[in-house]
Design an enzyme around this catalytic site. Structure first.
Site, PDB file in Angstrom:
ATOM      1  CD  GLU A  67      46.774  19.430  54.601  1.00 11.79           C
ATOM      2  OE1 GLU A  67      47.933  19.163  54.228  1.00 11.79           O
ATOM      3  OE2 GLU A  67      45.826  19.576  53.801  1.00 11.79           O
ATOM      4  CG  HIS A  68      46.676  23.719  55.844  1.00  3.69           C
ATOM      5  ND1 HIS A  68      46.371  22.984  54.706  1.00  3.69           N
ATOM      6  CD2 HIS A  68      48.005  23.603  56.025  1.00  3.69           C
ATOM      7  CE1 HIS A  68      47.480  22.455  54.222  1.00  3.69           C
ATOM      8  NE2 HIS A  68      48.488  22.804  55.008  1.00  3.69           N
TER       9      HIS A  68
ATOM     10  CG  HIS B  32      57.428 -15.009  81.240  1.00  2.00           C
ATOM     11  ND1 HIS B  32      57.422 -15.883  80.191  1.00  2.00           N
ATOM     12  CD2 HIS B  32      57.307 -13.764  80.705  1.00  2.00           C
ATOM     13  CE1 HIS B  32      57.309 -15.211  79.062  1.00  2.00           C
ATOM     14  NE2 HIS B  32      57.237 -13.914  79.345  1.00  2.00           N
TER      15      HIS B  32
ATOM     16  CG  ASP C 269      51.921  25.420  52.053  1.00  2.00           C
ATOM     17  OD1 ASP C 269      51.748  24.523  52.896  1.00  2.00           O
ATOM     18  OD2 ASP C 269      51.061  25.730  51.210  1.00  2.00           O
TER      19      ASP C 269
ATOM     20  CD  GLN D 246      46.334  24.499  51.177  1.00  2.00           C
ATOM     21  OE1 GLN D 246      46.576  23.298  51.105  1.00  2.00           O
ATOM     22  NE2 GLN D 246      47.292  25.411  51.075  1.00  2.00           N
TER      23      GLN D 246
ATOM     24  CG  HIS E 140      47.804  22.204  46.791  1.00  2.00           C
ATOM     25  ND1 HIS E 140      49.086  21.977  46.384  1.00  2.00           N
ATOM     26  CD2 HIS E 140      47.897  22.946  47.922  1.00  2.00           C
ATOM     27  CE1 HIS E 140      49.927  22.569  47.213  1.00  2.00           C
ATOM     28  NE2 HIS E 140      49.228  23.171  48.152  1.00  2.00           N
TER      29      HIS E 140
END
Length: 436
Positions: A327-328, A420, A361, A259, A262
């Site tokens: 996230e992971h 109504h 992934d 990661q 990235h």
């Protein structure tokens, strides 16, 4: 060097809170620029799209060449090696099978009053997928975004993908073909998001936009939300690994770097019950940073945002992980299933030493488009449900209206909404007159 923290040390909670609060998003002041781009595309359509593409991507287009032709796609796809084609097809097959299981069922029933109630699901009519171009061009993201849309039954699915200097990644076009994408447009940036949201003379508007992008794309997605649906505003990648010291330090180091490579703003955190193991992982990271191709990026990420946290036990590890809401999340422990029961906030969980995040992934099956920046506390990864809408159903029988209508009339009167209440009373009166 990464941060080293221990729950046994005084002041840990303050340092951990600071770690959670680190601002990693690259957020230049782009909103004003994006607003101008969107307004320009709304006003001038194709002409604005073509001018902006030439300015930002150094590539000249015409309305006729905005989309790849079938012949161009076939020529590019022919360049893909057999091994990569087979890998994409395997990934697509697994992603499709996983997401097919997410399809919800319609429901309809009669309750005790005699009313028929229920719901039904249906897809959005058209969706647009943003695919980054250049170095950050990921065919796996095409599959992860497009396949759930097609499984949901989206009738028209288009891709926008910038081609800086006219360069395209053949794998992206192959992934689009495998996933069932109808049209691929060679435009990107905020202007592509505007085109998908509002339409141009050539590009028809869509109902939902998904897919990652840079700060300009993210700002554009924020601005068009409401006109169209969006998936999420994704921040830099992140991974948290919980390890009990029984694994291979080098494996953990590689998982952290998977990661970190990235983005310089990505974050990799190790939580471990074994301080010596934590040091061994840190040494393994430094060794790997000597040879990784993307070591310049991964090294900055690890130095600025990485952390090794030593905890007393796995219960404490789970508690900290839930505060991070990563996230992971990898659970590299002897009994990952037991530990996973204690995890309440995570985008995706990878169980055991033989389940690296990288499998997720590409070929695991679950979606890799996941909530970042602690948003896993309240949101989920991309799924078939992102491309479906739920419509509720209600059918009152005369008996059901008699049973529950007076309560509706009463509440309408209490809210001073006369029409109504009268809409219900008129029917009740007709039913009562019919009995006379």
């Amino acid at each position: 060097m990464p941060q080293y923290l221990s729950t046994r040390e005084e002041g840990f909670d303050a340092r951990f809170t600071d770690l959670l609060g680190m601002k990693r998003e690259d957020s230049p002041d782009v909103d004003a620029v994006v607003a101008e781009i969107i307004a320009d595309v709304r006003t001038r359509g194709d002409a604005a799209l073509i001018e902006l593409t030439e300015r930002f991507d150094r590539f000249s287009l015409t309305p006729e060449s905005l989309a790849f032709t079938p012949e161009e796609i076939a020529a590019e796809i022919a360049k893909v090696p057999d091994a990569e084609r087979a890998a994409l097809e395997l990934a697509a097959e697994r992603i499709r099978a996983y997401h097919a299981r997410q399809m919800p069922e319609d429901q309809r029933w009669s309750d005790a009053s005699g009313a028929e109630l229920g719901w039904r699901w249906g897809p959005v009519s058209a969706a647009g997928l943003y695919v980054p171009g250049g170095l950050a061009s990921y065919p796996s993201s095409v599959l992860m975004n497009a396949i759930p849309a097609k499984v949901a039954g989206v009738e028209r699915l288009v891709v926008v993908c910038p081609t800086p200097g006219g360069v395209v990644n053949p794998l992206v076009l192959l992934a689009a073909q495998i996933a069932g994408v109808d049209t691929v447009y060679r435009v990107g940036g905020a202007q592509a998001i505007a085109a998908l949201a509002y339409g141009t003379q050539t590009i028809a508007p869509v109902d939902k936009i998904t897919g990652p992008g840079n700060a300009f794309v993210a700002a554009a997605k924020r601005r068009v939300f409401g006109r169209v649906g969006i998936d999420m505003i994704a921040g830099p990648s992140e991974i948290l690994v919980i390890a009990d010291g029984t694994g291979d330090p080098d494996w953990i180091a590689l998982d952290l770097m998977s990661q970190a490579e990235h983005d310089e703003s990505a974050q990799a955190i190790l939580i471990t019950t074994d301080a010596e193991f934590g040091q061994a992982v840190a040494r393994a990271v430094e060794a790997r940073l000597e040879t990784l191709e993307r070591r310049a990026i991964a090294g900055v990420s690890w130095r600025d945002f990485g952390a090794v946290i030593v905890v007393r036990d796995l219960d404490e590890a789970a508690e900290l992980s839930n505060r991070v809401a990563p996230e992971h999340l990898e659970l590299c422990v002897a009994d990952p299933d037991a530990l996973s029961e204690k995890i309440t906030h995570a985008g995706a969980i990878f169980l055991g030493a033989y389940t690296p995040e990288a499998i997720g992934d590409y070929v695991g099956g679950p979606n890799h488009v996941l909530p970042t920046a602690r948003s896993a506390r309240f949101s989920s990864g991309l799924s078939v449900l992102d491309f479906l809408k739920r419509t509720t159903l209600a059918k009152m029988s005369p008996g059901a209206l008699r049973a529950i209508g007076p309560a509706a009339e009463c509440l309408a009167i209490s809210e001073s909404l006369e029409a109504h209440g009268l809409s219900v009373r008129a029917r009740l009166d007709a039913l009562n007159e019919g009995e006379e």
